[in-house]
Every structure is written in structure tokens, then in C-alpha cells.
Design an enzyme around this catalytic site. Structure first.
Site, mmCIF file in Angstrom:
data_model
loop_
_atom_site.group_PDB
_atom_site.id
_atom_site.type_symbol
_atom_site.label_atom_id
_atom_site.label_comp_id
_atom_site.label_asym_id
_atom_site.label_seq_id
_atom_site.Cartn_x
_atom_site.Cartn_y
_atom_site.Cartn_z
ATOM 1 N N SER A 138 0.787 -1.239 0.000
ATOM 2 C CA SER A 138 0.000 0.000 0.000
ATOM 3 C C SER A 138 0.815 1.284 0.000
ATOM 4 O O SER A 138 0.402 2.283 -0.607
ATOM 5 C CB SER A 138 -0.970 0.005 1.181
ATOM 6 O OG SER A 138 -0.286 -0.190 2.400
ATOM 7 N N ASP B 29 -1.472 6.813 10.018
ATOM 8 C CA ASP B 29 -1.963 5.712 10.838
ATOM 9 C C ASP B 29 -0.744 4.840 11.142
ATOM 10 O O ASP B 29 0.374 5.168 10.720
ATOM 11 C CB ASP B 29 -3.087 4.933 10.137
ATOM 12 C CG ASP B 29 -2.666 4.322 8.810
ATOM 13 O OD1 ASP B 29 -1.572 3.726 8.733
ATOM 14 O OD2 ASP B 29 -3.431 4.428 7.835
ATOM 15 N N HIS C 232 0.871 3.710 7.497
ATOM 16 C CA HIS C 232 0.987 4.544 6.300
ATOM 17 C C HIS C 232 1.494 5.938 6.614
ATOM 18 O O HIS C 232 1.241 6.483 7.684
ATOM 19 C CB HIS C 232 -0.371 4.638 5.597
ATOM 20 C CG HIS C 232 -0.925 3.311 5.207
ATOM 21 N ND1 HIS C 232 -2.002 2.739 5.852
ATOM 22 C CD2 HIS C 232 -0.534 2.435 4.254
ATOM 23 C CE1 HIS C 232 -2.271 1.557 5.303
ATOM 24 N NE2 HIS C 232 -1.386 1.352 4.339
#
Length: 369
Positions: A37, A251, A254
């Protein structure tokens, strides 16, 4: 009879070899980007990210999709305005890697990226041989993303990279991945195998491989895995680790958009130290049609002699063996329309490099008996 058969075989051989006048541009630098991600892009795309994207920064579609004010077509290039992986991804490492590269390279050099990344994925999703085992057990939401890459992200990365190689030259590989494999000591070996497979399948040499550290700020989930990330140079040649020091998260896993920008710049700074740059602003064969005007005959050449015709715009000619060794140089200062060339030292398939009066380059080939 044997001579006729041999001549026919040679004619068939040269006819079967793809023309060397393809549009590959040595000044179009291609980079492979893969991971999960943070590579795919998890940051909010802000107005500053959508503006002033240089058209020299290109992305080739690894999926086909439309939405979120963007679209991708598999195998087609476009300006790399974010998102650059799929239609519904966000800002990631690759955005400001590419932007920073073109800002610091000569104007005649373009940068293109080949992007394949899947959020939450284990490195074994890119296992060339055993990926199906991982896909079978993946959650449904992840299977949906994998299906956008034809069900096999590694194969899609290679497929699209080969398309990109028709237009430019692959100069490096970038990775950001590891959260799903945190603290697994075998991770570095999995990465090593993926990189080795990419280099083999794409005919790449010892090009730079850049791997980024994971988020390591307070409260981060996976910063301990950076111990393993920093072992990659021990198992993969020409590997360089990009530090995540000082970057912050949105978070536990990320980065913030601001940190993605800085992180991408760090990747670019390292690559700029490593990449070789042709400072001559020559254009590709695609940009002009000299190769379609020039004639080389007879084919195959007889007694190591051949004629190059319609070369009034050609200032210099170089002749190379099929292995890349230069064996002759001919100047054309008077802009003669034709030139007869005698090759005394070599036989076989030869490459003819043509420089026109504007220093643009095109190529022809000739089989010399």
C-alpha cells in the site's frame, strides 16, 4: 546447391529478425515500481499534487480502469498525474520520485514508471512460481485488486515492462513492501528471488534496486522490520536502502501525504546518484523518418561490400557488430547522396548507426557475407 540453401537460410534469418528501427529511446528512462500500500499510494491527493506535473514524467497503464477523474488503459502511456497505480489509489512513493527525477535530469530525458502494487499483500504474491497459493487464501477485497492485474501481479509487471522496453530503457527497480511480512527473516530471500526473476525475465543487468524502510515513527506498527530491510544489500547486488527517518504516519502503517513527498524525493536523490545519463539531446528513431528514406543494398551484402543510398541528410555513419563492437566510422561532410562501404574485418549481421545533420540517430541493419 548448398550455397543456394545457405543463402536462402540467411535471407530467412534476417527477415525474421525484428527491424532495429523501433522507437526505443535511450533517453526515456523506465523504472519498475512494486510493493504494497505505501507504494500503491495511501495518501490524500491534494491540489499541489495534481498541478505542474511535467509531461516528461510518464506512467504506463498496468490496469484498465476509469474513475476518480482519471483513467488507465493497459499498455498505454499518459502523464503521471496522480493516482499513478490504479484509478482509486492515492499519493505514494512513486509520485515525487518521478517528479523529482525529471526536475533534476536534462530536458531531453523523460522518466516512465511501470506500477504494480497491491495493498496488504505479502511479498509471496510476487512469487513467480507459487503466487497461486497466496491468491487462493487472500481476502476477497484483495482478490478483487489482484484480478485487475490479470490474477497474477508478477506476470502483469513483466508483461507491461516488456511493452515499456519497446519505448525506453529500464534503469532501476523500486520497492516498498514488508508490513505484511514484519520480522520474517525469510523476507529478504523472497525479495531477492523476485528481483532475480525480474532481471532474468526482462534481460536486465545489474541495475540499481532501491528499497524503502517502513514507517518507524512513534506508534508505527512495523518499524522493527527495518532491520530486515537493511539486510537486502547483503543478498541483492546494487541495492540501496532509503531511510524513513523523520517521516510521520497518518496511521500505524501509512505515511502522511507530506511524508510521501519527502520519501519519493529521497528515492530520487539516491537514483540520481546512480543512474548514467546521456547528456546529448538526441531524439529517438520515432521522432524522425530518416530510417525509412535510407536504402542499404544488396541484402545480403556480397563480398563484404554494400551501398547506403539517400543519405544526403546524414553527416556520419558508424557500423557495429551484433555484439555492439564498433568496427568502422564514415563521415559525410559533403552530404553525398550515397556511400559504398567495404567491410574487411567482419561478417554476419551488422548494425548501421546513422547521425543526421541535427544529431538525431536512426538505425539500419545488413547481413554481410
Amino acid at each position: 546447391m548448398k550455397h543456394i540453401l545457405l543463402k536462402n537460410f540467411l535471407l530467412l534469418l534476417i527477415a525474421s529478425i525484428p527491424s532495429i528501427t523501433y522507437s526505443q529511446d535511450p533517453n526515456f528512462h523506465i523504472y519498475l515500481l512494486f510493493g504494497q500500500s505505501n507504494m500503491e499510494g495511501a495518501g490524500a491527493i491534494e491540489s499541489q499534487d495534481r498541478t505542474n506535473v511535467d509531461e516528461r514524467f510518464r506512467v504506463i497503464g498496468a490496469v484498465t480502469c476509469s474513475g476518480n477523474n482519471t483513467s488507465f488503459t493497459l499498455g498505454k502511456w499518459r502523464t503521471a498525474t496522480p493516482p499513478i497505480f490504479r484509478c482509486w489509489t492515492g499519493l505514494g512513493v512513486g509520485d515525487y520520485f518521478g517528479r523529482t527525477m525529471v526536475e533534476n535530469l536534462p530536458q531531453h530525458i523523460r522518466v516512465g514508471i511501470v506500477p504494480v502494487a497491491i495493498g496488504g499483500s505479502d511479498i509471496r504474491l510476487f512469487d513467480k512460481e507459487n503466487y497461486e497459493t497466496y491468491v487462493t487464501n487472500a481476502p476477497d477485497w484483495q482478490k478483487n485488486i489482484i484480478s485487475e492485474y490479470g490474477g497474477n501481479p508478477y506476470a502483469r509487471l513483466v508483461e507491461v515492462a516488456k511493452l515499456a522496453q519497446k519505448d525506453g530503457v529500464i534503469k532501476g527497480i523500486l520497492l516498498h513492501q514488508g508490513e505484511t511480512n514484519t520480522n520474517n527473516p525469510s523476507w529478504k530471500n523472497y525479495v531477492q528471488q523476485v528481483v532475480a526473476n525480474l532481471k532474468s525475465d526482462l534481460g536486465l543487468g545489474d541495475i540499481p534496486f532501491l528499497a524503502g524502510e517502513l514507517l518507524a515513527s512513534q506508534g508505527a506498527c512495523c518499524g522493527s522490520h527495518n532491520v530486515e530491510v537493511n539486510k537486502l544489500p547483503d543478498v541483492i547486488p546494487n541495492t540501496h536502502v532509503i531511510s524513513s527517518s523523520g517521516l510521520v504516519g497518518s496511521d500505524p502503517a501509512h505515511f502522511t501525504s507530506a511524508s510521501y513527498r519527502t520519501f519519493g524525493q529521497r528515492y530520487a536523490k539516491k537514483m540520481l546518484e546512480l543512474v548514467e545519463v546521456d547528456t546529448s539531446p538526441v531524439t529517438s528513431a520515432e521522432d524522425h523518418k530518416t530510417e525509412s528514406q535510407v536504402n542499404v543494398y544488396p541484402v545480403p551484402a556480397v563480398n563484404r561490400a554494400f551501398t547506403i543510398d539517400n543519405i544526403g541528410d546524414i553527416s556520419q555513419i558508424e557500423v557495429f557488430t551484433s555484439l555492439g563492437a564498433k568496427i568502422a566510422t564514415f563521415d559525410n561532410p559533403n552530404r553525398s547522396a550515397s556511400l559504398k562501404i567495404q567491410i574487411d574485418s567482419c561478417q554476419g549481421l551488422l548494425l548501421i548507426k546513422l547521425y543526421d545533420i541535427q544529431k538525431r540517430i536512426s538505425y539500419k541493419k545488413i547481413l554481410v557475407q
